[in-house]
Design an enzyme around this catalytic site. Structure first.
Site, PDB file in Angstrom:
ATOM      1  N   GLU A 151     -13.094  34.641  10.131  1.00  0.00           N
ATOM      2  CA  GLU A 151     -12.595  34.480  11.503  1.00  0.00           C
ATOM      3  C   GLU A 151     -11.084  34.640  11.531  1.00  0.00           C
ATOM      4  O   GLU A 151     -10.523  35.243  12.441  1.00  0.00           O
ATOM      5  CB  GLU A 151     -12.993  33.088  12.042  1.00  0.00           C
ATOM      6  CG  GLU A 151     -12.781  32.913  13.538  1.00  0.00           C
ATOM      7  CD  GLU A 151     -11.444  32.292  13.918  1.00  0.00           C
ATOM      8  OE1 GLU A 151     -11.157  32.189  15.115  1.00  0.00           O
ATOM      9  OE2 GLU A 151     -10.662  31.930  13.022  1.00  0.00           O
ATOM     10  N   HIS A 210      -2.971  25.982  10.708  1.00  0.00           N
ATOM     11  CA  HIS A 210      -2.290  27.123  10.072  1.00  0.00           C
ATOM     12  C   HIS A 210      -0.920  26.719   9.515  1.00  0.00           C
ATOM     13  O   HIS A 210      -0.048  27.564   9.374  1.00  0.00           O
ATOM     14  CB  HIS A 210      -2.154  28.326  11.028  1.00  0.00           C
ATOM     15  CG  HIS A 210      -3.473  28.888  11.468  1.00  0.00           C
ATOM     16  ND1 HIS A 210      -3.614  30.121  12.057  1.00  0.00           N
ATOM     17  CD2 HIS A 210      -4.738  28.394  11.385  1.00  0.00           C
ATOM     18  CE1 HIS A 210      -4.898  30.341  12.328  1.00  0.00           C
ATOM     19  NE2 HIS A 210      -5.588  29.305  11.934  1.00  0.00           N
ATOM     20  N   ASP A 246     -14.252  30.099   7.020  1.00  0.00           N
ATOM     21  CA  ASP A 246     -13.027  30.445   6.281  1.00  0.00           C
ATOM     22  C   ASP A 246     -11.814  29.667   6.779  1.00  0.00           C
ATOM     23  O   ASP A 246     -11.790  29.138   7.893  1.00  0.00           O
ATOM     24  CB  ASP A 246     -12.757  31.956   6.361  1.00  0.00           C
ATOM     25  CG  ASP A 246     -12.496  32.449   7.781  1.00  0.00           C
ATOM     26  OD1 ASP A 246     -13.213  32.003   8.712  1.00  0.00           O
ATOM     27  OD2 ASP A 246     -11.573  33.257   7.979  1.00  0.00           O
TER      28      ASP A 246
HETATM   29 ZN   LIG Z   1     -10.352  28.043  13.808  1.00  0.00          ZN
END
Ligand SMILES: [Zn+2]
Length: 376
Positions: free
Chosen positions: A140, A352, A79
């Site tokens: 995760e 991210h 993911d």
């Molecule tokens: Zn990661």
């Protein structure tokens, strides 16, 4: 055995452009199943963790038998975080980017691309190798849910490597354990204009307890944060109930336990001694929930992953930089299952964020390391 750089690139870009936000990993899992089936996997299994995780699919376990005993595993998560839909990959030299309005997905597809290149090379050159298992987890990024729901008895390996670190450093050999805590303070509501003195203000109790507690970095190995606060019903009502949610992390399980207990004890002490309005006899109530979020990674020189890494370092004539990390990842969960797991850097950067990048040079280095780990 020569790494085919452009094949590695094509595989990486293709995977980044298959969306797989958390809980929506099914298409991507199908791609991996087809890929590894074509590469001669001995078994491909999807576990039944989706009932626990809420994902469209389970964790994927792919096995390759080998010519020695003692299998090891490599894990990556399937993911990605959001915004992670309709990703388009750009490349400048050895660096990959997204077009700028999404993440890239290098976390964790850099690791997966290296694994695919590894298996492709082994097959192409008919190289004998150790038996190994590939574990591709779901969810995760939303709390290690896939790894937490994995039945470790599905794995034959006794140890492994997670391919999921941004660096600095080449290999993570320590990471903290964490507790999630929720504390609810229950006082007594009252109209704040007509009779404030008859209320017991839950927010004031919480504030008093927090002001007496250390927060942030507690010591060299321990941190603590209360990050969410909810409660109250109206501006003209003395708040009866306030809930606080937070976490404690430590590189020592004992310290983790001590700090968690001391936070709860402080709230209980403040509530116990809180002055009550006339006629009220019930003391404010403190309700606590503590959940173990993830266990510790604490690998010593004699642990199986580090013994194996030393062997690979000699083969490659490369010294890997070992570091201690501050985060929790699937590797923490595997360690908690009694499967010592180190985390390898994969060449992902700025994860991210929409500035996420991947460095091809590092992906090639990782592939070389994987070859060294599975061959004589
Ligand atoms: Zn990661």
């Amino acid at each position: 055995m020569n790494i085919n750089t452009e094949r590695l690139v094509t595989s990486f870009v293709t995977m980044c452009e298959i969306d797989s936000p958390s809980r929506h990993e099914k298409n991507f899992s199908s791609y991996l199943q087809e890929t590894f089936s074509a590469l001669g996997a001995d078994s491909i299994e999807v576990d039944n963790s989706s009932a626990d995780t809420g994902s469209e699919t389970g964790n994927l376990i792919v096995r390759f038998s080998g010519n020695t005993e003692n299998p090891l595993f490599f894990s990556c998560h399937m993911d990605t975080v959001e915004p992670g839909r309709n990703i388009k990959v750009d490349r400048k030299g050895d660096i990959f980017f997204s077009k700028g309005d999404t993440i890239l997905g290098a976390d964790d597809k850099t690791g997966i691309a290296a694994l695919i290149e590894l298996v492709t090379l082994l097959k192409e050159n008919d190289i004998s190798h150790r038996p190994f298992e590939l574990v591709f987890t779901t969810c995760e990024e939303i709390g290690l849910l896939g790894a937490k729901a994995l039945d470790p008895s599905l794995l034959q390996s006794q140890y492994g490597f997670a391919l999921d670190s941004t660096g600095p450093g080449d290999i993570v050999i320590g990471a903290p354990a964490a507790n999630r805590i929720k504390i609810t303070v229950r006082g007594k509501a009252a109209h704040s204009g007509l009779s404030p003195e008859s209320g017991v203000n839950a927010l004031s109790i919480a504030a008093e307890a927090i002001s007496r507690l250390p927060m942030g970095r507690i010591d060299e190995i321990t941190t603590c944060n209360l990050g969410l606060i909810t409660g109250g019903t109206a501006t003209n009502i003395v708040p009866e109930s306030i809930s606080l949610e937070g976490e404690v992390r430590s590189h020592s399980e004992q310290k983790l336990d001590e700090v968690t207990k001391s936070i709860i004890a402080m709230f209980e002490t403040v509530a116990e001694n809180w002055p009550l309005p006339e006629g009220v006899t019930d003391k404010p109530e403190i309700i606590t929930e503590v959940d173990k979020d993830f266990p510790l990674i604490d690998l010593d020189e004699n642990s199986l992953p580090l013994v194996h890494i030393r062997d690979a370092e000699q083969k490659l004539k490369r010294e890997m930089k070992k570091v201690i990390a501050g985060g929790g990842s699937d590797a923490n969960i595997f360690c908690g299952y009694g499967l010592p797991t180190a985390i390898l850097a994969t060449g992902m950067m700025n994860v991210h964020t929409t500035d996420e990048q991947a460095d091809l040079t590092k992906m090639i280095e990782l592939t070389e390391l994987l070859i060294a780990l599975v061959t004589k």
